[in-house]
Design a protein around this motif. Structure first.
Motif, short mmCIF file in Angstrom:
data_model
loop_
_atom_site.label_atom_id
_atom_site.label_comp_id
_atom_site.label_asym_id
_atom_site.label_seq_id
_atom_site.Cartn_x
_atom_site.Cartn_y
_atom_site.Cartn_z
N GLU A 569 33.44 28.25 28.07
CA GLU A 569 34.65 28.38 27.43
C GLU A 569 35.14 30.00 28.07
N ASP A 571 38.60 32.78 28.44
CA ASP A 571 39.84 33.12 28.08
C ASP A 571 41.02 32.37 29.18
N LYS A 572 42.05 31.98 28.69
CA LYS A 572 43.12 31.32 29.36
C LYS A 572 43.35 31.99 30.77
N GLU A 573 43.39 33.47 30.58
CA GLU A 573 43.90 34.32 31.44
C GLU A 573 43.03 34.51 32.76
N ILE A 575 41.72 31.81 34.30
CA ILE A 575 41.52 30.64 34.93
C ILE A 575 41.87 31.01 36.67
N ILE A 599 38.08 22.83 36.13
CA ILE A 599 38.47 23.49 35.13
C ILE A 599 39.57 23.01 34.57
N GLU A 600 39.70 22.88 33.11
CA GLU A 600 40.67 22.32 32.37
C GLU A 600 41.10 23.16 31.19
N GLU A 601 42.45 23.39 31.22
CA GLU A 601 43.17 24.13 30.48
C GLU A 601 43.30 23.43 28.71
N GLU A 602 42.87 24.07 27.85
CA GLU A 602 42.99 23.52 26.61
C GLU A 602 43.30 24.75 25.44
N ASN A 604 44.73 28.05 24.44
CA ASN A 604 44.47 29.13 24.75
C ASN A 604 43.32 29.55 25.61
N LYS A 605 42.34 28.68 26.05
CA LYS A 605 41.44 28.72 26.60
C LYS A 605 41.29 27.76 27.58
N GLY A 606 40.24 27.98 28.31
CA GLY A 606 39.78 27.34 29.60
C GLY A 606 38.31 26.61 29.34
#
Length: 748
Positions: A569, A571-573, A575, A599-602, A604-606
């Motif tokens: 897991e 942080d989204k930033e 990705i 990679i899948e966005e979920e 505010n996390k990746g």
């Protein structure tokens, strides 16, 4: 031409909901047509039947098609042609639900080609159209002159938060622990199919009763509609020849021989079939000698002999409790199992029960291997799929293998529903999962063999399923005259064909997970249904006991050659940094490490999944990814690469995409005239992070602190090395260097 005035009927469902049936406005050249509406979801159903049957047809040639129009929900179809093509598995399954409820109610001697078409022409995205499809088809038959002993209706019942709801929405169904579809007439259950979360037999009966209560008023409304349309009188037909003298002779002369074969307790299907056929063939030969070949109607002889065979087999069971293979009514055929049968598969099992055998495999894949769903009302992916194959050789038939049949789709769906609630949650099993059952032999209950083999294969693969699942097919023989009946456990193919019920039940030791039932007689009491469920439970538990002797619980680890997935897991930033421009970074990592990365966005996390056959490759990829997302820490030593050299120092990349300034004064303990005397672009250098500017976040690096300090070295006062990169870049000239040299000499 004036606009027609349709006949409209309304069926209340409670909670302000209603179903509207309308006829007389659309598709009036069909034998019967209706428009069924609930909310903004609309189904158009039409029926057409030929006036006469084709020559030598002695069965009901019924064709049911359910199709969904993409325009119904304002969507374009996928694919190159951008138009609806072959039916999806979803449409095939709904077609089968309609067919199974309608087929038993056509007259036995009605053999004209009959076509039922149901189309979804408008959808609101909330109402589930499949729950109304059977009602629509039956209503179209009701307003036609096609002979039909209906009407019927279908209803979906879900138990949500402990309460039953008829025809729930898509959203409501997500939280249901019972989801069944029931087809019935006003008085009798005809068809049941659904899935459950390990419920008891009593709970399942309650759900069926709730559905039947909702179906009765639907049938009543169709009766009213039929009367108002003025088509109560159905068309006349005569599709079968009759020769009562021939029938009487067959029943009399061949009965004893037929009874002898039926009572022989031969458990070999082909030998028994040949023995029955020999009796018929010898009679045809005898009759040919008496009357001549032209006077012998072999088709009629086959029909009457089939009736005799059916009567003899059923009487043997009802009068003596003996079945064709010698078993008692509640006895299960011999079972043997093997796991790890195929060393190259990720998991495999061989399950054999009597003359039915399934060879089943398990394959693990990445998110890229998930089944993509692009239907009118459902879009997304399915991580667990099950495919069922029924090749002709499994029954000894000499015919070619073609495309997947509707029966294969239906049996595979039942096994999928039986097992899917026992598959671990995605957090515990990040793999895409495919089970394939190849039926190698078949003499009844091949879909239930698939359920058993599927559970065994998953345990062999090391998949930590919640509980093992088994399945059993139940049959029924009834005599309406005497009131006698017999419930049969683990039915043969002949018992399915000659009997009155095919009732499949799957489950764990703690409850039912799926069911499918087809009734071929006019009535089935809840008393018989309850007995069938209890007998099925005992059989299911017996099969689980046999399975546990082969493998009692899942293997603790995946097979050595099975692929591994590690999940991270982030942080989204981060990705975008892992993917890189145009996918460059992630493609490089995959190519260099031999892995597959998704990679899948979920929120505010990746969610990053790294997939490979060996752990070394996964570790390499994981280290690369972790270095990209790592946050620099003060006092940490990094293996860096010199990216550029300036007169005042070098910029060193310490983490992917992150560099810091190694000032000229931090390169060595001694004073340097030029950075190039020690470093150049591309050099690998070990540095320590000694500071981070709180305002700009710029990194301050040192190489000299990692080198031995010269003996007697005295620290000299130096200008701070941070926050002056831009200034020095603009004013780096000889005067500035001279001033620094003079200042250093004064200090010395």
């Amino acid at each position: 031409m004036s606009k027609p005035t349709p006949i409209i009927k309304t069926i209340p469902l409670g909670e302000g909901r209603e179903i509207i049936i309308e006829t007389g406005k659309l598709a009036k050249q069909a034998d019967g047509s209706v428009l069924v509406r609930m909310g903004n979801t609309m189904l158009l159903a039409t029926v057409v039947a030929a006036k006469e049957a084709k020559e030598d047809v002695d069965f009901m040639p019924l064709s049911v098609e359910y199709r969904e129009k993409y325009a119904a929900h304002g969507r374009f179809p996928g694919g190159f042609l951008k138009r609806e093509a072959r039916p999806s598995d979803h449409e095939i399954l709904i077609s089968r639900l309609i067919d199974r409820a309608l087929r038993p109610l056509f007259p036995d001697d009605f053999h004209a080609d009959t076509f039922v078409n149901v189309s979804l022409i408008s959808a609101d995205g909330e109402t589930m159209p499949d729950a109304m499809a059977g009602l629509a088809a039956s209503a179209a038959l009701a307003v036609s002159d096609i002979p039909f002993n209906g009407p019927i209706a279908e209803a979906r019942v879900a138990r949500i938060n402990g309460a039953f709801k008829v025809n729930p929405t898509f959203e409501e169904l997500k939280s249901a622990n019972i989801d069944i579809m029931v087809g019935a007439t006003h008085d009798n259950i005809l068809m049941v199919e659904g899935e459950m979360d390990e419920v008891s037999e009593g709970e399942m009966l309650e759900a069926i009763k709730a559905a039947h209560d909702a179906i009765r008023p639907m049938c009543d409304v169709q009766k009213e509609l039929e009367k108002e349309c003025g088509k109560v009188q159905k068309r006349e037909y005569s599709h079968e020849e009759a020769d009562e003298a021939l029938k009487e002779r067959i029943m009399k002369e061949l009965r004893s021989s037929c009874e002898k074969v039926a009572a022989s307790a031969n458990n070999d299907k082909h030998e028994r079939s040949e023995a029955f056929s020999k009796i018929k063939d010898e009679f045809i030969e005898k009759l040919t000698e008496e009357k001549g070949e032209e006077e012998v109607n072999s088709k009629l002889i086959e029909k009457y002999y089939h009736d005799l065979e059916k009567e003899v087999v059923r009487n043997l069971i009802l009068e003596k409790g003996t079945r064709l293979d010698g078993r008692k009514t509640d006895e299960i055929r011999d079972i043997w199992c093997e796991v790890d049968f195929l060393p190259g598969a990720h998991g495999s099992a061989l399950f054999t029960r009597g003359e039915t055998q399934s060879l089943t495999t398990v394959t693990l894949g990445t998110k890229l291997d998930e089944k993509q769903i692009d239907e009118v009302l459902t879009r997304g992916s399915e991580k667990f799929v099950l495919h069922y194959n029924f090749p002709p050789f499994s029954t000894g038939d000499a015919r070619p293998m073609r495309g997947t049949s509707r029966r294969e789709v239906g049996h595979g769906n039942l096994a999928h529903r039986a097992l899917k609630r026992m598959v671990p949650h995605e957090n515990d099993l990040p793999y895409a999962l495919r089970i394939v059952s190849d039926i190698l032999e078949s003499n009844g209950s091949s879909s239930m063999a698939t359920v058993c083999a599927g559970a065994l294969a998953m345990m062999d693969a090391g998949i930590q399923i919640k509980k093992p699942v088994s399945g059993i097919a139940m049959g029924l023989i009834t005599d309406t005259t005497s009131g006698k009946y017999a419930v049969l456990s683990d039915i043969l193919g002949d018992e399915d064909h000659l009997g009155d019920m095919d009732f499949k039940v799957t489950g764990t030791r703690d409850g039912i997970t799926a069911t499918q039932m087809d009734i071929k007689v006019g009535g089935l009491s809840y008393e018989i249904l309850a007995q069938a469920l209890e007998q099925a439970k005992l059989g299911r538990l017996h099969i689980l006991d046999v399975m546990s002797e082969t493998i009692a619980e899942p293997n603790p680890e995946l097979k050595p050659h099975a692929p591994r997935i590690e999940r991270l897991e982030i942080d989204k930033e981060f990705i975008g940094a892992i993917i890189g421009p145009g996918g460059k970074v992630i493609q490089e990592i995959q190519a260099e490490t031999g892995t597959t990365i998704t990679i899948e966005e979920e929120g505010n996390k990746g969610i990053v999944d790294v997939f490979a056959v060996n752990k070394e490759s996964i570790d390499q990829a994981m280290n690369r990814i972790k270095s990209i997302i790592a946050v620099p820490e003060i006092d940490t030593v990094y293996d860096g690469v010199v990216k550029s050299v300036q007169p005042y120092g070098a910029f060193v990349e310490v983490l992917p995409g992150k560099d810091g300034l190694l000032h000229i004064s931090e390169i060595e303990w001694k004073r340097l005239e030029k950075v190039e005397d020690v470093l150049k672009e591309g050099d690998k250098v070990q540095v320590k992070l000694i500071g981070i500017d709180p305002g700009s976040g710029k990194l301050k690096l040192s190489r000299r602190v990692l080198l031995p300090k010269p003996e007697g070295y005295v620290e000299q006062e130096r200008q701070p090395s941070g926050n002056r990169r831009d200034q020095r870049g603009r004013h780096d000239n000889r005067d500035n260097r001279d001033r620094r040299d003079n200042r250093d000499r004064r200090r010395n």
